[in-house]
Design a protein around this motif. Structure first.
Motif, PDB file in Angstrom:
ATOM      1  N   TYR A   1       0.834  -1.209   0.000  1.00  0.00           N
ATOM      2  CA  TYR A   1       0.000   0.000   0.000  1.00  0.00           C
ATOM      3  C   TYR A   1       0.868   1.257   0.000  1.00  0.00           C
ATOM      4  O   TYR A   1       0.529   2.254  -0.652  1.00  0.00           O
ATOM      5  CB  TYR A   1      -0.937  -0.007   1.204  1.00  0.00           C
ATOM      6  CG  TYR A   1      -2.252  -0.708   0.923  1.00  0.00           C
ATOM      7  CD1 TYR A   1      -3.398   0.014   0.635  1.00  0.00           C
ATOM      8  CD2 TYR A   1      -2.343  -2.086   0.915  1.00  0.00           C
ATOM      9  CE1 TYR A   1      -4.603  -0.620   0.359  1.00  0.00           C
ATOM     10  CE2 TYR A   1      -3.536  -2.740   0.641  1.00  0.00           C
ATOM     11  CZ  TYR A   1      -4.664  -1.997   0.359  1.00  0.00           C
ATOM     12  OH  TYR A   1      -5.852  -2.624   0.080  1.00  0.00           O
ATOM     13  N   THR A   2       1.985   1.223   0.699  1.00  0.00           N
ATOM     14  CA  THR A   2       2.899   2.370   0.703  1.00  0.00           C
ATOM     15  C   THR A   2       3.463   2.609  -0.694  1.00  0.00           C
ATOM     16  O   THR A   2       3.515   3.738  -1.181  1.00  0.00           O
ATOM     17  CB  THR A   2       4.062   2.124   1.687  1.00  0.00           C
ATOM     18  OG1 THR A   2       3.537   1.892   2.994  1.00  0.00           O
ATOM     19  CG2 THR A   2       5.003   3.315   1.728  1.00  0.00           C
ATOM     20  N   MET A   3       3.850   1.509  -1.370  1.00  0.00           N
ATOM     21  CA  MET A   3       4.419   1.576  -2.708  1.00  0.00           C
ATOM     22  C   MET A   3       3.443   2.183  -3.716  1.00  0.00           C
ATOM     23  O   MET A   3       3.847   2.846  -4.662  1.00  0.00           O
ATOM     24  CB  MET A   3       4.779   0.141  -3.129  1.00  0.00           C
ATOM     25  CG  MET A   3       5.544  -0.013  -4.401  1.00  0.00           C
ATOM     26  SD  MET A   3       5.610  -1.776  -4.844  1.00  0.00           S
ATOM     27  CE  MET A   3       6.185  -2.520  -3.333  1.00  0.00           C
TER      28      MET A   3
ATOM     29  N   GLY B   1      -0.714   5.491   1.503  1.00  0.00           N
ATOM     30  CA  GLY B   1      -0.063   5.530   2.806  1.00  0.00           C
ATOM     31  C   GLY B   1      -1.019   5.518   3.975  1.00  0.00           C
ATOM     32  O   GLY B   1      -0.750   4.900   5.011  1.00  0.00           O
ATOM     33  N   GLU B   2      -2.156   6.207   3.828  1.00  0.00           N
ATOM     34  CA  GLU B   2      -3.119   6.278   4.939  1.00  0.00           C
ATOM     35  C   GLU B   2      -3.624   4.889   5.305  1.00  0.00           C
ATOM     36  O   GLU B   2      -3.719   4.535   6.487  1.00  0.00           O
ATOM     37  CB  GLU B   2      -4.285   7.185   4.540  1.00  0.00           C
ATOM     38  CG  GLU B   2      -5.153   7.596   5.707  1.00  0.00           C
ATOM     39  CD  GLU B   2      -6.157   8.682   5.318  1.00  0.00           C
ATOM     40  OE1 GLU B   2      -7.159   8.799   6.033  1.00  0.00           O
ATOM     41  OE2 GLU B   2      -5.919   9.388   4.324  1.00  0.00           O
ATOM     42  N   GLU B   3      -3.925   4.071   4.280  1.00  0.00           N
ATOM     43  CA  GLU B   3      -4.389   2.706   4.534  1.00  0.00           C
ATOM     44  C   GLU B   3      -3.260   1.846   5.086  1.00  0.00           C
ATOM     45  O   GLU B   3      -3.499   0.949   5.910  1.00  0.00           O
ATOM     46  CB  GLU B   3      -4.941   2.100   3.242  1.00  0.00           C
ATOM     47  CG  GLU B   3      -6.243   2.755   2.798  1.00  0.00           C
ATOM     48  CD  GLU B   3      -6.522   2.572   1.320  1.00  0.00           C
ATOM     49  OE1 GLU B   3      -7.328   1.705   0.992  1.00  0.00           O
ATOM     50  OE2 GLU B   3      -5.935   3.313   0.515  1.00  0.00           O
ATOM     51  N   ALA B   4      -2.026   2.100   4.651  1.00  0.00           N
ATOM     52  CA  ALA B   4      -0.874   1.359   5.188  1.00  0.00           C
ATOM     53  C   ALA B   4      -0.737   1.583   6.682  1.00  0.00           C
ATOM     54  O   ALA B   4      -0.476   0.641   7.448  1.00  0.00           O
ATOM     55  CB  ALA B   4       0.405   1.791   4.464  1.00  0.00           C
ATOM     56  N   VAL B   5      -0.932   2.824   7.116  1.00  0.00           N
ATOM     57  CA  VAL B   5      -0.869   3.138   8.550  1.00  0.00           C
ATOM     58  C   VAL B   5      -2.005   2.445   9.295  1.00  0.00           C
ATOM     59  O   VAL B   5      -1.818   1.938  10.411  1.00  0.00           O
ATOM     60  CB  VAL B   5      -0.907   4.666   8.777  1.00  0.00           C
ATOM     61  CG1 VAL B   5      -1.000   4.999  10.256  1.00  0.00           C
ATOM     62  CG2 VAL B   5       0.325   5.331   8.161  1.00  0.00           C
TER      63      VAL B   5
ATOM     64  N   ASP C   1       5.532   9.851   3.214  1.00  0.00           N
ATOM     65  CA  ASP C   1       4.753  10.218   2.023  1.00  0.00           C
ATOM     66  C   ASP C   1       3.530  11.050   2.397  1.00  0.00           C
ATOM     67  O   ASP C   1       3.136  11.958   1.657  1.00  0.00           O
ATOM     68  CB  ASP C   1       4.310   8.964   1.268  1.00  0.00           C
ATOM     69  CG  ASP C   1       5.491   8.200   0.680  1.00  0.00           C
ATOM     70  OD1 ASP C   1       6.562   8.818   0.526  1.00  0.00           O
ATOM     71  OD2 ASP C   1       5.339   6.997   0.402  1.00  0.00           O
ATOM     72  N   LEU C   2       2.908  10.704   3.544  1.00  0.00           N
ATOM     73  CA  LEU C   2       1.703  11.423   3.982  1.00  0.00           C
ATOM     74  C   LEU C   2       2.016  12.732   4.692  1.00  0.00           C
ATOM     75  O   LEU C   2       1.111  13.516   4.976  1.00  0.00           O
ATOM     76  CB  LEU C   2       0.890  10.540   4.946  1.00  0.00           C
ATOM     77  CG  LEU C   2       0.199   9.302   4.374  1.00  0.00           C
ATOM     78  CD1 LEU C   2      -0.346   8.452   5.512  1.00  0.00           C
ATOM     79  CD2 LEU C   2      -0.928   9.705   3.437  1.00  0.00           C
ATOM     80  N   GLU C   3       3.305  12.923   5.015  1.00  0.00           N
ATOM     81  CA  GLU C   3       3.727  14.057   5.852  1.00  0.00           C
ATOM     82  C   GLU C   3       2.958  14.028   7.176  1.00  0.00           C
ATOM     83  O   GLU C   3       2.498  15.053   7.684  1.00  0.00           O
ATOM     84  CB  GLU C   3       3.523  15.384   5.119  1.00  0.00           C
ATOM     85  CG  GLU C   3       4.350  15.499   3.839  1.00  0.00           C
ATOM     86  CD  GLU C   3       4.188  16.835   3.145  1.00  0.00           C
ATOM     87  OE1 GLU C   3       3.327  17.626   3.576  1.00  0.00           O
ATOM     88  OE2 GLU C   3       4.925  17.091   2.181  1.00  0.00           O
ATOM     89  N   ASP C   4       2.831  12.816   7.729  1.00  0.00           N
ATOM     90  CA  ASP C   4       2.072  12.596   8.962  1.00  0.00           C
ATOM     91  C   ASP C   4       3.056  12.372  10.109  1.00  0.00           C
ATOM     92  O   ASP C   4       3.461  11.236  10.404  1.00  0.00           O
ATOM     93  CB  ASP C   4       1.151  11.378   8.786  1.00  0.00           C
ATOM     94  CG  ASP C   4       0.235  11.164   9.982  1.00  0.00           C
ATOM     95  OD1 ASP C   4       0.381  11.881  10.986  1.00  0.00           O
ATOM     96  OD2 ASP C   4      -0.623  10.260   9.914  1.00  0.00           O
ATOM     97  N   LEU C   5       3.440  13.471  10.758  1.00  0.00           N
ATOM     98  CA  LEU C   5       4.429  13.379  11.832  1.00  0.00           C
ATOM     99  C   LEU C   5       3.866  12.655  13.051  1.00  0.00           C
ATOM    100  O   LEU C   5       4.571  11.872  13.698  1.00  0.00           O
ATOM    101  CB  LEU C   5       4.897  14.781  12.224  1.00  0.00           C
ATOM    102  CG  LEU C   5       5.964  14.857  13.324  1.00  0.00           C
ATOM    103  CD1 LEU C   5       7.232  14.126  12.899  1.00  0.00           C
ATOM    104  CD2 LEU C   5       6.283  16.309  13.663  1.00  0.00           C
TER     105      LEU C   5
END
Length: 766
Positions: free
Chosen positions: A296-298, A302-306, A333-337
């Motif tokens: 999913y990240t690839m 990214g949101e679903e990967a998390v 990738d999501l810029e989700d710190l």
């Protein structure tokens, strides 16, 4: 200690009937057994007078060895009254499993010295241990002993010979000869040779062997077979065929096969199939979770990967380095710190905070948010830093646009304090920090290192050199670096074409496009927008139309960046109708597409149409960004829509919380200036204070003959940029418009005194 006691066959038989099944169940378990539990079982065998039963003692020996209690295993081994080939093989295989090869070979020599004859299982474990180039000679000796014992054609030992020859780097003919010499080839032997050819990349041989195994010999493939077949997949179609075959034999739900299928579907971009396979699997280990998260990240999900990572944690599956690394990449990738910090917490709980593999990705996360202090702390805590960690740290400094200084210091440190070999990727990372002319000396030093290390012809390194020289404004050097690349890929051509385009050499950029096509490199979603953009700067609509045709034929007309560049090209060439057609063809236009068409309408002074497109953007649930607002503000200001300009400026501030930049203020000033509301424009400029806003105000003062504010604006501009001729010329023109000839003359004299000259005009027609 083994104590001698009177042997009671009846008692021993009863106890053996109870303890034998218990020992066998323990031997099969994967749960660790403590030393205390092993000692208790040992004591029970002694008390029950079963210690003399060799097969029970062998099982106890395997328990001691399996769970790392080697001291007690050897004590038991030394005191056993009777040893057989199973006893020796158990201890030898246990040492091999833990990597104690010298001890294992010592035990094998002792076994031969006692005249205990090794069986096919003994030879098998030794041959598999020798399946490395460093132990090739030892493996040949073991093979010789196997031949002397007459077991070389045994299916079990024979498959291990094939395995050793494949993995020790020898001639494949030896492996094939060993395989064909087997009297009986079972599924294990077939899997070994199929896996061997899969590892060396001979996919046609894999398919031929699989067809022979299944079609001729009638052996049904198992999980190992399908893993080897999946390694040979070169297309989505082949993957679907093997998947169908795996489903037919019930191997799809196997953990290893399932994780391989998930991984390959992700690499083919088929995320929905990934999810179906994942959901169908009853058992999910770390490999499966790692495959779905990285998949999913690839695919930019990214949101679903998390979310998968959180599900994994809720199911109490302990994440390993690969899972943590993939999840952190998704956070980058999501810029989700916030999610990244939570994953960092799990790293600390799992004791992996200093693991080099995971920490390198964590460095990228913190660096992308500018937390250089945290990045530095994390980097210094990493145990046994590899070159990837150093590269990540160098890239962290490069990303923060601090110039080449910090990156060069890190390069010097890695050369001075470690024995790590500097790779091309390290030098590429340093080159990325060279971003302007002041960094050119550092860039040239890195170039000399690249030449000395003989990697200047490598595509990745060459592309980085082209980019560095482009950023430093050295077009000639950029082209030389491009010419040195032996295998020029799309990235190489895109870099040099982009270099020429960015430096105002659009005609040369289009000539390079022709050379690229002649070299056999076709357009991609990276190079095509660059060439279309060059056409827009030259107003070369005919060439742009040819590129548009190629985009349609190749399917790139729905690509975000290709479509936006076509919209921009047609708008700048004066045919807004064509821009509207391209916009209308987009199935799911995003912010980039909307920005392009709004900019086009602004360029043509069609403010009403620009506002309508902005409304469509909001209705479709998209969020306008600073570029969107700049475009709509420009359209409104150029059309004299003062109230609309103020409305969108306020909307940007209050609703979307976007901080205005100098260009946004300039649009607002321009709107007030065009309406003759110079005083209000002056109040706005005092809040912003940028050079572009003052220049816009000064131009408005000239148009409306406002000498008072014009003088203030000109003085402020001269203060901000004394060498800019525009402020002197505009002020001089204001004085001339007011009939103040003396003031105009003095302004021109001051301009001549400080040697500021007006740039000469130019025309495409002359």
């Amino acid at each position: 200690m083994i104590r001698r006691a009177a042997f009671d066959p009846e008692v021993a038989s009863k106890v053996r009937g109870v303890i034998e099944p218990f020992l066998l169940s323990l031997a099969k378990t994967s749960n660790p057994i403590s030393l205390r539990e092993c000692n208790q079982i040992h004591a029970k065998l002694i008390v029950s007078q079963c210690i003399s039963q060799t097969h029970l003692t062998n099982t106890l020996l395997s328990l001691y060895a399996k769970f790392g209690h080697f001291r007690y295993a050897h004590l038991l081994f030394d005191q056993m009254p009777h040893r057989n080939v199973v006893t020796w093989t158990t201890l030898i295989s246990a040492h091999l499993r833990t990597g104690s090869l010298p001890k294992a070979f010592e035990m094998f020599n002792r076994m031969r010295a006692t005249n205990e004859r090794p069986n096919e299982y003994t030879f098998s474990v030794l041959l598999r241990a020798c399946a490395t180039p460093s132990l090739w000679d030892v493996g040949l000796q073991i093979h010789g002993l196997l031949v002397r014992s007459g077991l070389e054609r045994d299916k079990f030992a024979g498959s291990s010979i094939v395995y050793m020859y494949f993995n020790s780097g020898s001639d494949l003919e030896d492996a094939c000869r060993a395989f064909h010499d087997l009297l009986e080839r079972d599924l294990v032997a077939w899997n070994v040779i199929i896996s061997g050819f899969a590892q060396v990349g001979d996919f046609s041989m894999v398919h031929r062997l699989f067809s022979e195994m299944w079609g001729v010999h009638g052996l049904k493939p198992d999980d190992s077979t399908f893993v080897s077949l999946l390694k040979c997949c070169s297309s989505w179609k082949e993957l679907k065929q093997i998947h169908g075959l795996a489903s037919k034999f019930g191997a799809e739900v196997d953990v290893v096969v399932g994780s391989a299928l998930v991984d390959l579907y992700a690499k083919c971009g088929d995320v929905s199939s990934c999810r179906k396979i994942f959901d169908s699997m009853e058992e999910k280990d770390n490999f499966v979770w790692s495959s779905i998260i990285s998949g999913y990240t690839m695919n930019n999900r990214g949101e679903e990967a998390v979310h998968f990572f959180r599900d994994m944690y809720r199911q109490r599956v302990r994440p390993d380095q690969h899972v943590l690394s993939s999840t952190l990449k998704a956070c980058v990738d999501l810029e989700d710190l916030n999610s990244g910090v939570q994953v960092h917490g799990q790293m600390i709980k799992g004791g992996l905070q200093n693991d080099c593999f995971v920490a390198s990705v964590l460095l990228n996360l913190y660096a992308s948010f500018g937390g250089l202090v945290d990045v530095e702390k994390l980097f210094r805590r990493i145990d046994d830093k590899d070159i990837v960690a150093w590269n990540s740290m160098i890239m962290a400094h490069a990303r923060l646009a601090q110039g080449s200084g910090p990156s060069m210091k890190l390069l010097q440190e890695v050369c001075r304090t470690t024995s790590l070999r500097i790779q091309g990727a390290t030098l590429v990372a340093v080159l990325k920090s060279c971003e302007n002319k002041s960094d050119l000396p550092a860039g040239r030093q890195i170039h000399s290192l690249i030449v000395k290390s003989s990697v200047s012809h490598h595509t990745l390194v060459g592309n980085a050199l082209v980019h560095m020289y482009s950023e430093c404004g050295q077009i000639g050097d950029a082209f030389k670096a491009f010419a040195d690349i032996v295998w020029k890929d799309d990235g190489s051509w895109s870099s040099i074409i982009g270099t020429y385009k960015q430096n105002g050499m659009e005609s040369e950029a289009l000539e390079l496009c022709k050379e690229m096509l002649a070299d056999g490199i076709t357009f991609t979603s990276y190079s095509l927008p660059l060439c279309i953009s060059a056409c827009s700067q030259l107003s070369a609509m005919q060439v742009g139309k040819q590129l548009h045709v190629f985009a349609i034929k190749s399917g790139y007309n729905y690509d975000v960046y290709v479509a936006s560049s076509m919209i921009d090209m047609y708008a700048k060439c004066g045919t807004m109708e064509e821009s509207e057609k391209v916009f209308g063809e987009q199935v799911l236009p995003n912010e980039v597409i909307y920005n392009a068409v709004i900019c086009g309408y602004a360029h043509h002074g069609k403010a009403q149409e620009a506002v309508e497109v902005f409304s469509k953007l909001e209705k479709n649930g998209l969020t306008p960004n600073n570029v969107t607002f700049l475009a709509v503000l420009s359209a409104c200001s150029h059309s004299g829509y003062v109230e609309d300009t103020l409305y969108f400026f306020t909307l940007m501030l209050n609703k979307y919380k976007i901080k205005p930049e100098s260009e946004h203020y300039s649009c607002l000033v321009d709107a007030y200036g065009r309406a003759g509301r110079i005083e209000e424009a002056y109040q706005i400029v005092q809040k912003d204070g940028s050079e572009s806003a003052w220049r816009t105000l000064l131009s408005a003062c000239r148009n409306h003959n406002n000498t008072k504010i014009g003088e203030k604006s000109a003085m402020k501009m001269i203060e901000l940029n004394p060498s800019d001729h525009a402020s002197y010329i505009l002020l001089s023109n204001i004085y001339l418009g007011e009939g103040k000839w003396e003031e105009a003359r003095k302004c021109r004299e001051k301009m001549a005194k400080i040697r500021v000259t007006k740039d000469p005009g130019s025309s495409w027609l002359i």
